[in-house]
Design a protein around this motif. Structure first.
Motif, PDB file in Angstrom:
ATOM      1  N   ALA A 108      57.928 -25.038  -9.145  1.00 31.19           N
ATOM      2  CA  ALA A 108      59.118 -24.331  -8.333  1.00 31.19           C
ATOM      3  C   ALA A 108      58.811 -23.388  -7.257  1.00 31.19           C
ATOM      4  O   ALA A 108      59.076 -23.431  -6.106  1.00 31.19           O
ATOM      5  CB  ALA A 108      60.153 -23.910  -8.963  1.00 31.19           C
ATOM      6  N   ALA A 109      57.967 -22.476  -7.743  1.00 29.49           N
ATOM      7  CA  ALA A 109      57.321 -21.202  -6.693  1.00 29.49           C
ATOM      8  C   ALA A 109      56.483 -22.010  -5.728  1.00 29.49           C
ATOM      9  O   ALA A 109      56.711 -21.332  -4.779  1.00 29.49           O
ATOM     10  CB  ALA A 109      56.599 -20.343  -7.811  1.00 29.49           C
ATOM     11  N   LEU A 110      55.756 -22.810  -6.167  1.00 28.59           N
ATOM     12  CA  LEU A 110      54.900 -23.490  -5.106  1.00 28.59           C
ATOM     13  C   LEU A 110      55.695 -24.340  -3.952  1.00 28.59           C
ATOM     14  O   LEU A 110      55.520 -24.236  -2.750  1.00 28.59           O
ATOM     15  CB  LEU A 110      53.935 -24.649  -5.659  1.00 28.59           C
ATOM     16  CG  LEU A 110      52.760 -23.750  -6.240  1.00 28.59           C
ATOM     17  CD1 LEU A 110      51.971 -24.664  -7.165  1.00 28.59           C
ATOM     18  CD2 LEU A 110      51.976 -22.989  -5.657  1.00 28.59           C
ATOM     19  N   GLU A 112      58.889 -23.490  -3.292  1.00 30.24           N
ATOM     20  CA  GLU A 112      59.446 -22.269  -2.367  1.00 30.24           C
ATOM     21  C   GLU A 112      58.463 -21.904  -1.253  1.00 30.24           C
ATOM     22  O   GLU A 112      58.743 -21.678  -0.086  1.00 30.24           O
ATOM     23  CB  GLU A 112      59.919 -21.071  -3.129  1.00 30.24           C
ATOM     24  CG  GLU A 112      60.466 -20.177  -2.607  1.00 30.24           C
ATOM     25  CD  GLU A 112      62.007 -20.415  -2.164  1.00 30.24           C
ATOM     26  OE1 GLU A 112      62.512 -19.820  -1.156  1.00 30.24           O
ATOM     27  OE2 GLU A 112      62.362 -21.469  -2.524  1.00 30.24           O
ATOM     28  N   LEU A 113      57.425 -21.924  -1.648  1.00 30.81           N
ATOM     29  CA  LEU A 113      56.245 -21.419  -0.577  1.00 30.81           C
ATOM     30  C   LEU A 113      56.106 -22.331   0.384  1.00 30.81           C
ATOM     31  O   LEU A 113      55.830 -22.068   1.550  1.00 30.81           O
ATOM     32  CB  LEU A 113      54.821 -21.255  -1.417  1.00 30.81           C
ATOM     33  CG  LEU A 113      54.488 -20.003  -1.975  1.00 30.81           C
ATOM     34  CD1 LEU A 113      53.075 -19.650  -2.792  1.00 30.81           C
ATOM     35  CD2 LEU A 113      54.931 -18.628  -0.914  1.00 30.81           C
ATOM     36  N   ILE A 114      56.078 -23.710   0.254  1.00 25.92           N
ATOM     37  CA  ILE A 114      55.879 -24.926   0.945  1.00 25.92           C
ATOM     38  C   ILE A 114      57.005 -24.707   1.874  1.00 25.92           C
ATOM     39  O   ILE A 114      56.918 -25.064   3.045  1.00 25.92           O
ATOM     40  CB  ILE A 114      55.720 -25.994   0.231  1.00 25.92           C
ATOM     41  CG1 ILE A 114      54.326 -26.215  -0.400  1.00 25.92           C
ATOM     42  CG2 ILE A 114      56.245 -27.265   0.839  1.00 25.92           C
ATOM     43  CD1 ILE A 114      54.129 -27.313  -1.520  1.00 25.92           C
ATOM     44  N   GLY A 115      58.240 -24.697   1.245  1.00 25.56           N
ATOM     45  CA  GLY A 115      59.575 -24.710   1.871  1.00 25.56           C
ATOM     46  C   GLY A 115      59.564 -23.257   3.188  1.00 25.56           C
ATOM     47  O   GLY A 115      60.045 -23.578   4.183  1.00 25.56           O
ATOM     48  N   THR A 116      59.177 -22.350   2.734  1.00 26.64           N
ATOM     49  CA  THR A 116      59.437 -21.158   3.440  1.00 26.64           C
ATOM     50  C   THR A 116      58.020 -20.683   4.384  1.00 26.64           C
ATOM     51  O   THR A 116      58.477 -20.029   5.398  1.00 26.64           O
ATOM     52  CB  THR A 116      59.768 -19.717   2.772  1.00 26.64           C
ATOM     53  OG1 THR A 116      58.619 -19.551   1.872  1.00 26.64           O
ATOM     54  CG2 THR A 116      61.088 -20.107   2.075  1.00 26.64           C
ATOM     55  N   ARG A 117      57.040 -21.047   3.836  1.00 28.24           N
ATOM     56  CA  ARG A 117      55.820 -20.717   4.556  1.00 28.24           C
ATOM     57  C   ARG A 117      54.753 -21.496   5.072  1.00 28.24           C
ATOM     58  O   ARG A 117      53.658 -21.413   5.375  1.00 28.24           O
ATOM     59  CB  ARG A 117      55.146 -19.604   3.713  1.00 28.24           C
ATOM     60  CG  ARG A 117      56.039 -18.441   3.345  1.00 28.24           C
ATOM     61  CD  ARG A 117      55.450 -17.090   2.744  1.00 28.24           C
ATOM     62  NE  ARG A 117      54.447 -16.631   3.805  1.00 28.24           N
ATOM     63  CZ  ARG A 117      53.589 -15.705   3.343  1.00 28.24           C
ATOM     64  NH1 ARG A 117      53.663 -15.399   1.921  1.00 28.24           N
ATOM     65  NH2 ARG A 117      52.557 -15.249   3.913  1.00 28.24           N
ATOM     66  N   SER A 118      55.138 -22.857   4.852  1.00 31.75           N
ATOM     67  CA  SER A 118      54.098 -24.004   5.332  1.00 31.75           C
ATOM     68  C   SER A 118      53.776 -24.101   6.916  1.00 31.75           C
ATOM     69  O   SER A 118      52.756 -24.593   7.088  1.00 31.75           O
ATOM     70  CB  SER A 118      55.018 -25.430   4.993  1.00 31.75           C
ATOM     71  OG  SER A 118      56.095 -25.677   5.753  1.00 31.75           O
ATOM     72  N   ALA A 119      54.482 -23.249   7.777  1.00 35.65           N
ATOM     73  CA  ALA A 119      53.943 -23.309   9.152  1.00 35.65           C
ATOM     74  C   ALA A 119      53.065 -22.129   9.275  1.00 35.65           C
ATOM     75  O   ALA A 119      52.293 -22.174  10.276  1.00 35.65           O
ATOM     76  CB  ALA A 119      55.152 -22.683  10.096  1.00 35.65           C
ATOM     77  N   GLU A 120      52.660 -21.539   8.307  1.00 33.42           N
ATOM     78  CA  GLU A 120      51.612 -20.217   8.329  1.00 33.42           C
ATOM     79  C   GLU A 120      50.491 -20.662   7.523  1.00 33.42           C
ATOM     80  O   GLU A 120      50.317 -21.831   6.704  1.00 33.42           O
ATOM     81  CB  GLU A 120      52.037 -19.168   7.625  1.00 33.42           C
ATOM     82  CG  GLU A 120      53.503 -18.336   8.162  1.00 33.42           C
ATOM     83  CD  GLU A 120      53.871 -17.330   7.210  1.00 33.42           C
ATOM     84  OE1 GLU A 120      53.027 -16.548   6.620  1.00 33.42           O
ATOM     85  OE2 GLU A 120      55.026 -17.265   6.521  1.00 33.42           O
ATOM     86  N   ARG A 121      49.121 -20.432   8.107  1.00 37.77           N
ATOM     87  CA  ARG A 121      47.965 -20.717   7.306  1.00 37.77           C
ATOM     88  C   ARG A 121      47.702 -19.527   6.197  1.00 37.77           C
ATOM     89  O   ARG A 121      47.508 -18.259   6.900  1.00 37.77           O
ATOM     90  CB  ARG A 121      46.807 -20.357   8.479  1.00 37.77           C
ATOM     91  CG  ARG A 121      45.572 -20.948   7.785  1.00 37.77           C
ATOM     92  CD  ARG A 121      44.437 -21.191   9.070  1.00 37.77           C
ATOM     93  NE  ARG A 121      43.295 -21.285   8.289  1.00 37.77           N
ATOM     94  CZ  ARG A 121      42.654 -22.410   7.511  1.00 37.77           C
ATOM     95  NH1 ARG A 121      43.736 -23.400   7.006  1.00 37.77           N
ATOM     96  NH2 ARG A 121      41.381 -22.679   7.210  1.00 37.77           N
ATOM     97  N   ILE A 122      47.934 -19.738   5.113  1.00 42.17           N
ATOM     98  CA  ILE A 122      47.678 -18.926   3.741  1.00 42.17           C
ATOM     99  C   ILE A 122      47.009 -19.513   2.897  1.00 42.17           C
ATOM    100  O   ILE A 122      46.904 -20.704   2.645  1.00 42.17           O
ATOM    101  CB  ILE A 122      49.050 -18.556   3.430  1.00 42.17           C
ATOM    102  CG1 ILE A 122      49.924 -19.426   2.822  1.00 42.17           C
ATOM    103  CG2 ILE A 122      50.075 -17.693   4.545  1.00 42.17           C
ATOM    104  CD1 ILE A 122      51.230 -19.288   2.297  1.00 42.17           C
ATOM    105  N   VAL A 124      46.624 -19.676  -1.187  1.00 42.23           N
ATOM    106  CA  VAL A 124      47.290 -19.441  -2.588  1.00 42.23           C
ATOM    107  C   VAL A 124      46.432 -19.749  -3.566  1.00 42.23           C
ATOM    108  O   VAL A 124      45.617 -21.002  -3.580  1.00 42.23           O
ATOM    109  CB  VAL A 124      48.435 -20.635  -2.256  1.00 42.23           C
ATOM    110  CG1 VAL A 124      49.258 -20.422  -3.852  1.00 42.23           C
ATOM    111  CG2 VAL A 124      49.487 -20.543  -1.260  1.00 42.23           C
ATOM    112  N   ALA A 125      46.137 -18.858  -4.484  1.00 44.51           N
ATOM    113  CA  ALA A 125      45.323 -18.947  -5.527  1.00 44.51           C
ATOM    114  C   ALA A 125      46.359 -19.015  -6.642  1.00 44.51           C
ATOM    115  O   ALA A 125      47.460 -18.680  -7.105  1.00 44.51           O
ATOM    116  CB  ALA A 125      44.632 -17.637  -5.646  1.00 44.51           C
TER     117      ALA A 125
END
Length: 159
Positions: A108-110, A112-122, A124-125
């Protein structure tokens, strides 16, 4: 336990807050784990409690080294062993109690990251044990169509 001290395993209290990056902790609390444990049928909890003394005795006779030997591996690909035990009710309950809720929260946390920050190059560990990797990889594929292209494993034990 003395046998565990001889194994060479140590804790590494990583100061995540001082890393200068956003840190998410979607883990379960002790109370939530206890609730999941109590949800397991009594006969399976009793089986676990009956096995614990044998596991502890094995720790004194090199059990930790055998458990952490190079022959023991974790793979995110299905194996014949997985298929053989896939329908066993005890295995399903144990996996649910020891990993299911944790894996679901991490997914669920991943998501959420995909939904909110997938346009950014980040980067994730994921700092979880290897036992959680198959569920994470499977979940990311099923939920988002992700397939592993590359992975970096951190060796936490060398003999």
């Amino acid at each position: 336990m003395p046998a565990n001290r001889r194994s060479g395993l140590v804790t590494d209290p990583i100061p995540y807050a001082s890393l200068g990056v956003e840190v998410l902790n979607p883990d379960v609390s002790a109370a939530e784990f206890a609730q999941g444990w109590r949800a397991m049928p009594l006969r399976y909890r009793l089986q676990m409690w009956l096995v614990i003394p044998f596991v502890m005795v094995m720790q004194f006779f090199g059990g930790t080294r055998r458990l952490l030997s190079p022959e023991i591996e974790m793979s995110d690909l299905p194996s014949a062993t997985d298929e053989r035990y896939a329908d066993h009710e005890f295995t399903e309950h144990a996996e649910r109690a020891f990993g299911g809720e944790r894996d679901e929260r991490l997914l669920a946390a991943l998501s959420e990251l995909i939904g909110t920050r997938s346009a950014e190059r980040i980067d994730v560990a994921v700092v979880y044990g290897a036992g959680h990797v198959p569920a994470i990889v499977r979940g990311l594929f099923e939920l988002h169509g992700y397939r592993p292209r590359a992975a970096e494993w951190l060796t936490v034990l060398e003999r």
